[in-house]
Design a protein around this motif. Structure first.
Motif, short mmCIF file in Angstrom:
data_model
loop_
_atom_site.label_atom_id
_atom_site.label_comp_id
_atom_site.label_asym_id
_atom_site.label_seq_id
_atom_site.Cartn_x
_atom_site.Cartn_y
_atom_site.Cartn_z
N ILE A 49 0.80 -1.23 0.00
CA ILE A 49 0.00 0.00 0.00
C ILE A 49 0.83 1.28 0.00
N LEU A 50 2.12 1.18 0.30
CA LEU A 50 2.96 2.37 0.37
C LEU A 50 4.14 2.26 -0.60
N ASN A 51 4.43 3.36 -1.28
CA ASN A 51 5.53 3.39 -2.24
C ASN A 51 6.74 4.13 -1.66
N LEU A 52 7.90 3.57 -1.88
CA LEU A 52 9.14 4.17 -1.38
C LEU A 52 9.73 5.14 -2.40
N GLU A 53 10.27 6.24 -1.88
CA GLU A 53 11.05 7.13 -2.72
C GLU A 53 12.48 6.62 -2.80
N LYS A 54 12.97 6.17 -1.66
CA LYS A 54 14.28 5.52 -1.61
C LYS A 54 14.41 4.76 -0.30
N GLY A 55 15.36 3.84 -0.26
CA GLY A 55 15.56 3.04 0.94
C GLY A 55 14.88 1.69 0.83
N ILE A 84 10.99 8.06 19.98
CA ILE A 84 9.54 8.20 20.07
C ILE A 84 9.13 8.15 21.54
N GLY A 85 8.41 9.15 21.99
CA GLY A 85 7.98 9.21 23.38
C GLY A 85 8.49 10.45 24.07
N ASP A 86 8.05 10.63 25.30
CA ASP A 86 8.43 11.80 26.09
C ASP A 86 9.65 11.48 26.92
N ALA A 87 10.76 12.16 26.62
CA ALA A 87 12.01 11.90 27.34
C ALA A 87 11.89 12.28 28.81
N ASP A 88 11.07 13.27 29.13
CA ASP A 88 10.92 13.70 30.52
C ASP A 88 10.28 12.61 31.38
N GLU A 89 9.47 11.78 30.75
CA GLU A 89 8.82 10.70 31.49
C GLU A 89 9.63 9.41 31.44
N GLY A 90 10.75 9.45 30.73
CA GLY A 90 11.63 8.29 30.66
C GLY A 90 11.09 7.13 29.85
N ASP A 91 10.09 7.40 29.02
CA ASP A 91 9.47 6.35 28.22
C ASP A 91 9.74 6.62 26.74
N VAL A 92 10.93 6.25 26.28
CA VAL A 92 11.37 6.56 24.93
C VAL A 92 11.77 5.29 24.21
N THR A 93 11.34 5.18 22.96
CA THR A 93 11.73 4.07 22.10
C THR A 93 12.50 4.63 20.91
N THR A 94 13.67 4.08 20.66
CA THR A 94 14.51 4.57 19.57
C THR A 94 14.37 3.64 18.36
N VAL A 95 14.10 4.24 17.21
CA VAL A 95 13.98 3.47 15.97
C VAL A 95 14.90 4.08 14.93
N ARG A 96 15.16 3.32 13.89
CA ARG A 96 16.05 3.81 12.82
C ARG A 96 15.29 3.86 11.50
N VAL A 97 15.53 4.92 10.74
CA VAL A 97 14.87 5.12 9.45
C VAL A 97 15.57 4.29 8.38
N VAL A 98 14.80 3.43 7.69
CA VAL A 98 15.38 2.63 6.62
C VAL A 98 14.79 2.99 5.25
N GLY A 99 13.76 3.85 5.26
CA GLY A 99 13.15 4.22 3.99
C GLY A 99 12.39 5.51 4.07
N LEU A 100 12.35 6.24 2.95
CA LEU A 100 11.58 7.47 2.83
C LEU A 100 10.44 7.23 1.85
N LEU A 101 9.23 7.56 2.26
CA LEU A 101 8.05 7.30 1.44
C LEU A 101 7.83 8.41 0.42
#
Length: 314
Positions: A49-55, A84-101
């Protein structure tokens, strides 16, 4: 929450069905931050359903693809990390970008231009709610099957009472098209009135020109100028007024239109598309033609003035 295996089987016969997990959250990428929509989708559905520009498409729960607008705003590239998430609340998830739509624009299903798209497991790992979702989309293979699918799902899920709302995006498209058609008709009516006013104005200007130059016309006739030459002189004058006015109008229309589109839409990428620009020379021809037509009668009147009576005019 929407869960019914029979309805899934019905929809799957006619196209691709997928659930959408969606949440708005704070994000941070390097020194840039803000808020963005986070989508969780079946990894097997994302390439459909989604097309990549690159990646590449995400293959694990730590990888995501991002929309073009978000990538530009946060200066994201392949390999960028997003918290992703609020750093002040200590609830952060780190993700890495592998593609641009690719840019997708506004739609009823997914607005991915300013969003982060990852797998369902990534989403439920951050926000919980495994197996729960508020929206399910169906992309049919044949538009003629839309009503059939809609009716079948409605009969399956809403037999006793309304449990879900089934919407057909093509109906929304028809509504938007109808609205745009009404707006176009309204604008064309204004343009028609403007042309009528312009025609009357040109007619008055040419009639005044004939009245003010009656003696001049008499002199020209007395020295042997033919009627058709007088006629051509005034028709040429009306033509010059029309061409100059149409050119000025075209320049102003393009300038004002460009500014308005850039301000309202945020981009003028399609403003100079051939399908749009073709109307400019057409409008110029119509404007010039109206001026010539409006100048015919004054020109004819000027060519038929009696030379003796014209010379007596003050």
């Amino acid at each position: 929450m929407w869960r019914d295996d029979a309805a899934v089987q019905i929809a799957a016969k006619y196209g691709t069905i997928y659930a959408i997990h969606q949440e708005s959250d704070s994000i941070e990428a390097g020194s840039n931050g803000g808020r963005a929509t986070v989508y969780g989708l079946d990894p097997d559905v994302i390439p459909v359903i989604l097309n990549l520009e690159k990646g590449a498409y995400p293959k694990s729960t730590t990888l995501v693809v991002v929309g073009s607008t978000l990538a530009g705003r946060l200066e994201l590239t392949i390999g960028s990390k997003i918290d992703i998430g609020d750093a002040d609340e200590g609830d952060v998830t780190t993700v890495r970008v592998v593609g641009l739509l690719e840019e997708r624009g506004m739609s009823m299903d997914l607005n991915t231009d300013s969003a982060i798209v990852g797998s369902e497991k990534l989403f439920t790992g951050i926000y919980g709610g495994e197996g729960e979702y508020n929206q399910v989309n169906i992309v049919v293979n044949d538009l003629n099957d839309v009503d059939t699918v809609k009716t079948a799902i409605d009969d399956q899920l809403n037999r006793k009472e309304d449990e879900v709302t089934v919407q057909d995006s093509s109906r929304m498209l028809e509504s938007i098209t109808s609205t745009l058609s009404t707006m176009t008709t309204f604008v064309m009516a204004i343009a028609g009135i403007s042309l009528l006013v312009a025609a009357v104005s040109i007619f008055n200007v040419m009639m005044m020109s004939v009245s003010e130059r009656t003696r001049e016309i008499g002199i020209l006739r007395s020295i042997g100028t033919q009627r058709d030459e007088i006629l051509k002189m005034f028709v040429y004058e009306a033509s010059i007024l029309g061409v100059v006015g149409a050119a000025i109008g075209a320049v102003l229309s393009l300038t004002i239109g460009y500014v308005l589109v850039l301000g309202m839409v945020g981009t003028a990428e399609y403003f100079f598309a051939p399908g749009s620009v073709v109307y400019v020379p057409v409008a110029m021809l119509v404007g010039a033609g109206i001026c010539v037509v409006s100048g015919v009668y004054p020109a004819w009147r000027a060519s038929n003035l009696d030379p003796i009576e014209a010379l007596r005019a003050e």
